[in-house]
Design a protein around this motif. Structure first.
Motif, short mmCIF file in Angstrom:
data_model
loop_
_atom_site.label_atom_id
_atom_site.label_comp_id
_atom_site.label_asym_id
_atom_site.label_seq_id
_atom_site.Cartn_x
_atom_site.Cartn_y
_atom_site.Cartn_z
N LYS A 70 -51.47 83.98 49.69
CA LYS A 70 -51.02 82.73 50.29
C LYS A 70 -52.01 81.63 49.97
CE LYS A 70 -48.31 84.70 54.09
NZ LYS A 70 -48.09 84.70 55.57
N TYR A 71 -51.51 80.41 49.73
CA TYR A 71 -52.36 79.28 49.37
C TYR A 71 -51.61 78.00 49.69
CZ TYR A 71 -49.54 80.66 45.31
OH TYR A 71 -48.52 81.08 44.50
N THR A 117 -60.75 85.37 47.02
CA THR A 117 -60.71 84.31 48.02
C THR A 117 -60.39 82.94 47.43
OG1 THR A 117 -63.11 83.97 47.80
CG2 THR A 117 -62.36 85.52 49.51
N SER A 164 -55.69 83.54 50.51
CA SER A 164 -55.80 84.67 51.44
C SER A 164 -54.89 85.78 50.93
CB SER A 164 -55.41 84.26 52.86
OG SER A 164 -54.05 83.88 52.93
N SER A 175 -53.31 89.79 51.42
CA SER A 175 -53.06 90.92 52.31
C SER A 175 -52.25 91.98 51.59
CB SER A 175 -52.31 90.45 53.57
OG SER A 175 -51.09 89.83 53.22
N GLU A 204 -60.01 92.04 49.61
CA GLU A 204 -61.27 91.66 50.24
C GLU A 204 -62.02 90.60 49.44
OE1 GLU A 204 -65.49 93.75 51.65
OE2 GLU A 204 -63.75 94.98 51.16
N SER A 213 -47.10 80.90 47.76
CA SER A 213 -47.43 82.31 47.85
C SER A 213 -47.16 82.99 46.51
CB SER A 213 -46.62 83.01 48.96
OG SER A 213 -45.23 82.95 48.67
N GLY A 228 -58.23 77.78 47.74
CA GLY A 228 -58.46 78.93 48.58
C GLY A 228 -57.24 79.83 48.65
#
Length: 242
Positions: free
Chosen positions: A81-82, A132, A140, A142, A129, A114, A138
């Motif tokens: 996601k961004y 980033t 995220s 998952s 992990e 996304s 940026g």
């Protein structure tokens, strides 16, 4: 025997001994080579890329006398996601910056804010992990279930034209709006693929459904071959990948 086929022979032998073995992600050209070679081998062979209509797939060898494998043994699925738009190239570049090899990641499907990708199972947690940022944007990440992956859609812009013949050079001229001299240079330089295979034959006759790609220009699919015009030219329609 090529290195690729020799490597696949090892997977086939392993599958016969242990029940199941799978390659890393193959390009469409590699998958075709493997599919053609292993038509009559003892181990069962299938291809799976996680997504429907996947281009990059894993070759999956199984012993016909053993049970089935779980798709979770093949893939980890990730959602990114961004806020600012990202392209396939942006995300792939960010993965490569993490030291991720291209053949450990399958297709990447980008949406407005996304993206989805599949990778080898052992890499899912590491990417989630450590990824980033993609460029300055940026991100995220998952892990998600494989059933949450969207089907890949072919985003094609339809174009119609006429060609003097169904030769590769004639069709490329119409598809990309190029003069024949430029097309001849592209073909001779090895920058043209037909159905994922390099082609240096300008006179190659094309069939309906042929996928044409020119490095640096893009890809088109020959969707339909129609009748002839009064001047003897052939009506064709293309799907230009956006």
């Amino acid at each position: 025997m090529s290195f690729l086929i020799a490597h696949m022979e090892d997977f086939a032998d392993r599958a016969l001994a242990t029940g199941f073995a799978a390659s890393k992600f193959l390009t469409p050209a590699e998958a075709k080579l493997v599919r053609d070679y292993f038509k009559y081998k003892r181990a069962n062979l299938s291809f799976n890329g996680g997504f429907g209509r996947a281009e990059r797939v894993r070759a999956v060898f199984t012993n016909p006398d053993w049970g089935e494998f779980e798709h979770s043994d093949l893939f980890s699925a990730l959602r990114l996601k961004y806020r600012d738009p990202l392209t396939h190239r942006d995300i792939l570049g960010a993965l490569m910056a993490l030291g991720i090899a291209r053949d450990t990641v399958g297709d990447i499907v980008c949406e407005s804010q996304s993206a989805y990708l599949v990778c080898l199972p052992e890499l899912g947690g590491y990417i989630a992990e450590n990824l980033t940022k993609a460029g300055r944007v940026g991100v995220s990440v998952s892990e998600i279930g494989l059933d949450e992956l969207p089907d890949k859609q072919e985003n094609l812009a339809i174009k119609t034209d006429t060609v003097a013949s169904l030769r590769l050079d004639a069709v490329l001229c119409a598809a990309f709006g190029l003069p024949r001299s430029k097309v001849a240079l592209l073909i001779s330089a090895g920058r043209v693929n037909v159905d994922h295979q390099p082609c240096t034959q300008p006179a190659k006759e094309l069939n309906e459904g042929a996928l044409l790609s020119v490095r640096g220009l893009g890809r088109v699919k020959l969707l339909e071959i129609g009748g002839e015009s009064r001047k003897g030219r052939i009506f064709v329609s293309f799907g230009v990948y956006e």
